[in-house]
Design a protein around this motif. Structure first.
Motif, PDB file in Angstrom:
ATOM      1  N   MET A   1       0.850  -1.200   0.000  1.00 13.66           N
ATOM      2  CA  MET A   1       0.000   0.000   0.000  1.00 13.66           C
ATOM      3  C   MET A   1       0.881   1.244   0.000  1.00 13.66           C
ATOM      4  SD  MET A   1      -2.832   1.239   2.802  1.00 13.66           S
ATOM      5  CE  MET A   1      -1.612   1.473   4.091  1.00 13.66           C
ATOM      6  N   GLN A   2       0.575   2.167  -0.898  1.00 15.81           N
ATOM      7  CA  GLN A   2       1.299   3.440  -0.951  1.00 15.81           C
ATOM      8  C   GLN A   2       0.598   4.436  -0.031  1.00 15.81           C
ATOM      9  OE1 GLN A   2       1.934   4.977  -4.925  1.00 15.81           O
ATOM     10  NE2 GLN A   2       1.811   7.075  -4.183  1.00 15.81           N
ATOM     11  N   PHE A   3       1.363   5.094   0.846  1.00 10.52           N
ATOM     12  CA  PHE A   3       0.730   6.062   1.730  1.00 10.52           C
ATOM     13  C   PHE A   3       1.128   7.485   1.414  1.00 10.52           C
ATOM     14  CE2 PHE A   3       4.503   4.817   4.253  1.00 10.52           C
ATOM     15  CZ  PHE A   3       5.038   6.047   4.559  1.00 10.52           C
ATOM     16  N   SER A   4       1.982   7.673   0.385  1.00  8.67           N
ATOM     17  CA  SER A   4       2.328   9.019  -0.050  1.00  8.67           C
ATOM     18  C   SER A   4       1.319   9.448  -1.109  1.00  8.67           C
ATOM     19  CB  SER A   4       3.749   9.042  -0.631  1.00  8.67           C
ATOM     20  OG  SER A   4       4.065  10.315  -1.099  1.00  8.67           O
ATOM     21  N   LEU A   5       0.565  10.492  -0.816  1.00  9.29           N
ATOM     22  CA  LEU A   5      -0.536  10.863  -1.689  1.00  9.29           C
ATOM     23  C   LEU A   5      -0.254  12.103  -2.536  1.00  9.29           C
ATOM     24  CD1 LEU A   5      -3.475  10.291   0.815  1.00  9.29           C
ATOM     25  CD2 LEU A   5      -2.534   8.705  -0.879  1.00  9.29           C
TER      26      LEU A   5
ATOM     27  N   ALA B   1       4.625   4.211   8.368  1.00  8.62           N
ATOM     28  CA  ALA B   1       3.799   5.409   8.185  1.00  8.62           C
ATOM     29  C   ALA B   1       4.180   6.505   9.165  1.00  8.62           C
ATOM     30  CB  ALA B   1       2.324   5.052   8.345  1.00  8.62           C
ATOM     31  N   GLU B   2       4.877   6.136  10.237  1.00 10.51           N
ATOM     32  CA  GLU B   2       5.301   7.127  11.234  1.00 10.51           C
ATOM     33  C   GLU B   2       6.696   7.683  10.955  1.00 10.51           C
ATOM     34  OE1 GLU B   2       3.955   4.021  12.343  1.00 10.51           O
ATOM     35  OE2 GLU B   2       2.036   5.098  12.275  1.00 10.51           O
ATOM     36  N   GLN B   3       7.332   7.253   9.877  1.00 15.42           N
ATOM     37  CA  GLN B   3       8.688   7.703   9.582  1.00 15.42           C
ATOM     38  C   GLN B   3       8.710   9.213   9.303  1.00 15.42           C
ATOM     39  OE1 GLN B   3      11.837   5.984   9.240  1.00 15.42           O
ATOM     40  NE2 GLN B   3      12.526   8.111   9.141  1.00 15.42           N
TER      41      GLN B   3
ATOM     42  N   GLY C   1      10.359  19.240  -0.541  1.00 11.75           N
ATOM     43  CA  GLY C   1      10.721  19.650  -1.890  1.00 11.75           C
ATOM     44  C   GLY C   1      11.102  18.488  -2.788  1.00 11.75           C
ATOM     45  N   ILE C   2      11.076  17.265  -2.244  1.00 10.90           N
ATOM     46  CA  ILE C   2      11.393  16.060  -3.003  1.00 10.90           C
ATOM     47  C   ILE C   2      10.130  15.206  -3.090  1.00 10.90           C
ATOM     48  CG2 ILE C   2      12.719  13.902  -2.943  1.00 10.90           C
ATOM     49  CD1 ILE C   2      14.902  15.582  -1.448  1.00 10.90           C
ATOM     50  N   GLN C   3       9.809  14.734  -4.271  1.00 11.10           N
ATOM     51  CA  GLN C   3       8.650  13.863  -4.433  1.00 11.10           C
ATOM     52  C   GLN C   3       8.982  12.472  -3.887  1.00 11.10           C
ATOM     53  OE1 GLN C   3       6.333  14.140  -8.167  1.00 11.10           O
ATOM     54  NE2 GLN C   3       7.953  15.527  -8.875  1.00 11.10           N
ATOM     55  N   ILE C   4       8.143  11.969  -3.018  1.00 14.92           N
ATOM     56  CA  ILE C   4       8.395  10.678  -2.374  1.00 14.92           C
ATOM     57  C   ILE C   4       7.212   9.750  -2.615  1.00 14.92           C
ATOM     58  CG2 ILE C   4       8.903   9.490  -0.213  1.00 14.92           C
ATOM     59  CD1 ILE C   4       9.916  12.173   0.887  1.00 14.92           C
ATOM     60  N   VAL C   5       7.491   8.609  -3.217  1.00 13.70           N
ATOM     61  CA  VAL C   5       6.510   7.536  -3.296  1.00 13.70           C
ATOM     62  C   VAL C   5       6.933   6.498  -2.273  1.00 13.70           C
ATOM     63  CG1 VAL C   5       5.547   5.698  -4.726  1.00 13.70           C
ATOM     64  CG2 VAL C   5       5.926   7.962  -5.700  1.00 13.70           C
ATOM     65  N   ALA C   6       6.254   6.503  -1.126  1.00 15.22           N
ATOM     66  CA  ALA C   6       6.602   5.639  -0.008  1.00 15.22           C
ATOM     67  C   ALA C   6       5.554   4.542   0.126  1.00 15.22           C
ATOM     68  CB  ALA C   6       6.690   6.458   1.284  1.00 15.22           C
ATOM     69  N   HIS C   7       6.019   3.316   0.184  1.00 15.07           N
ATOM     70  CA  HIS C   7       5.122   2.180   0.319  1.00 15.07           C
ATOM     71  C   HIS C   7       5.130   1.703   1.761  1.00 15.07           C
ATOM     72  CE1 HIS C   7       4.329   1.805  -4.002  1.00 15.07           C
ATOM     73  NE2 HIS C   7       5.537   2.335  -4.103  1.00 15.07           N
ATOM     74  N   TYR C   8       3.962   1.343   2.241  1.00 18.50           N
ATOM     75  CA  TYR C   8       3.805   1.034   3.658  1.00 18.50           C
ATOM     76  C   TYR C   8       4.578  -0.218   4.048  1.00 18.50           C
ATOM     77  CZ  TYR C   8       1.924  -0.425   8.099  1.00 18.50           C
ATOM     78  OH  TYR C   8       1.824  -0.839   9.400  1.00 18.50           O
ATOM     79  N   SER C   9       5.295  -0.110   5.154  1.00 19.83           N
ATOM     80  CA  SER C   9       5.970  -1.241   5.771  1.00 19.83           C
ATOM     81  C   SER C   9       5.719  -1.152   7.273  1.00 19.83           C
ATOM     82  CB  SER C   9       7.475  -1.192   5.471  1.00 19.83           C
ATOM     83  OG  SER C   9       8.145  -2.305   6.024  1.00 19.83           O
ATOM     84  N   GLU C  10       5.632  -2.283   7.931  1.00 19.55           N
ATOM     85  CA  GLU C  10       5.393  -2.239   9.373  1.00 19.55           C
ATOM     86  C   GLU C  10       6.484  -1.457  10.084  1.00 19.55           C
ATOM     87  OE1 GLU C  10       4.559  -5.243  13.178  1.00 19.55           O
ATOM     88  OE2 GLU C  10       5.057  -6.059  11.181  1.00 19.55           O
TER      89      GLU C  10
END
Length: 285
Positions: free
Chosen positions: A1-5, A56-58, A65-74
């Motif tokens: 799941m991607q949490f960066s919107l 998700a708490e990272q 200023g940087i585009q981040i596509v972050a995928h959820y990890s425990e």
């Protein structure tokens, strides 16, 4: 799941790898090749993106200023460095999920520079063949790491080395990544046209199509070398894409990375003034 919107727009430089939580005596801090490389590319005036996985708490505020596509990890990948009388001992306490082509947005797959920056074997080796229209640069440190059941990090074999190196445009690694083993450097040279080996305060050596040149950095008062290799690699890959000249790119990267050791952590990322100084030094050579 991607949490960066946030909206994903075209970029100039893409880093694929885990952002990390680094445990220090003063508390946890943001780390990882992805963090240092992305901030350096931004300092060079590029539009930058990161594909990563983390909790998700990272905290990621330092990457504004940087585009981040972050995928959820425990968990986020979490490292701890402990100084002992016998040298530094590193532990990996948590590891985020792996990164494959499926995690990379379609719009980013033709980015001019793709930087594969594993820190804990998280980057799928097959990604090296997934970007035929890009310069693909490697910092393979994370493919050369293993860890025991307690998380203690040790040097590891890299079984995919020949395959990955033979499909990459260039690679940058530290002599420490191979524990000073020159035989491993020779083995790598049989698979890649452009290889840079950094040697701390001694600078860097660049192998290109069988030729070797050494680049010495200006003297700096070293406070913290953390991230200097990632800063070097980003400067090198970005200039290589612009100039197609590995010698010039290595000279620029050597000079720029030298500034980074005078500050701690992410504060070592280049300033606009340092970038300008190093550009002028290369131009006037």
């Amino acid at each position: 799941m991607q949490f960066s919107l946030q909206p994903v727009e075209p970029i100039d430089y893409l880093v694929i790898g885990h952002v990390t939580t680094d445990l220090t005596p003063n508390g946890p801090i943001l780390g990882g090749t992805a963090s240092y490389a992305a901030l350096t590319a931004k300092a060079l005036g590029l539009r930058v993106g990161i594909v990563t996985a983390c909790s998700a708490e990272q905290p990621l505020a330092e990457l504004e200023g940087i585009q981040i596509v972050a995928h959820y990890s425990e968990y986020s990948s979490t490292f701890e460095n402990i100084q002992t009388p016998h040298g530094r001992v590193q532990y990996l306490h948590h590891q985020a999920i792996p990164l494959t082509l499926a995690e990379v947005p379609e719009i980013w797959r033709d980015t001019p520079v793709i930087h594969l920056g594993p820190v804990d074997q998280e980057v799928d080796p097959n990604l090296v063949r997934s970007f035929p229209n890009s310069i693909v640069g490697l910092t393979p440190q994370g493919w050369l790491r293993g860890w025991d059941k307690n998380g203690k990090v040790h040097f590891a074999e890299w079984p995919e080395a020949n395959y990955v190196l033979s499909h990459a445009s260039a690679a940058v690694l530290s002599i420490e990544d191979v524990r000073g083993d020159e035989t491993r450097i020779e083995e790598m040279l049989s698979s890649i046209r452009i290889l840079v080996v950094t040697e701390g305060a001694q600078g860097a050596r660049l192998y290109w199509n069988g030729d070797l040149r050494r680049f010495r950095p200006p003297y700096m008062n070293e406070i913290d070398p953390t991230g200097a290799g990632d800063i070097f690699a980003t400067a090198f890959f970005s200039r290589l894409q612009t100039t197609r000249d590995p010698w010039e790119s290595c000279r620029f990267a050597t000079n720029l990375a030298a500034f980074s050791v005078t500050r701690r952590g992410l504060l070592g990322v280049p300033t606009p003034a340092e970038v300008q100084t190093c550009m002028m030094e290369v131009i006037t050579k």
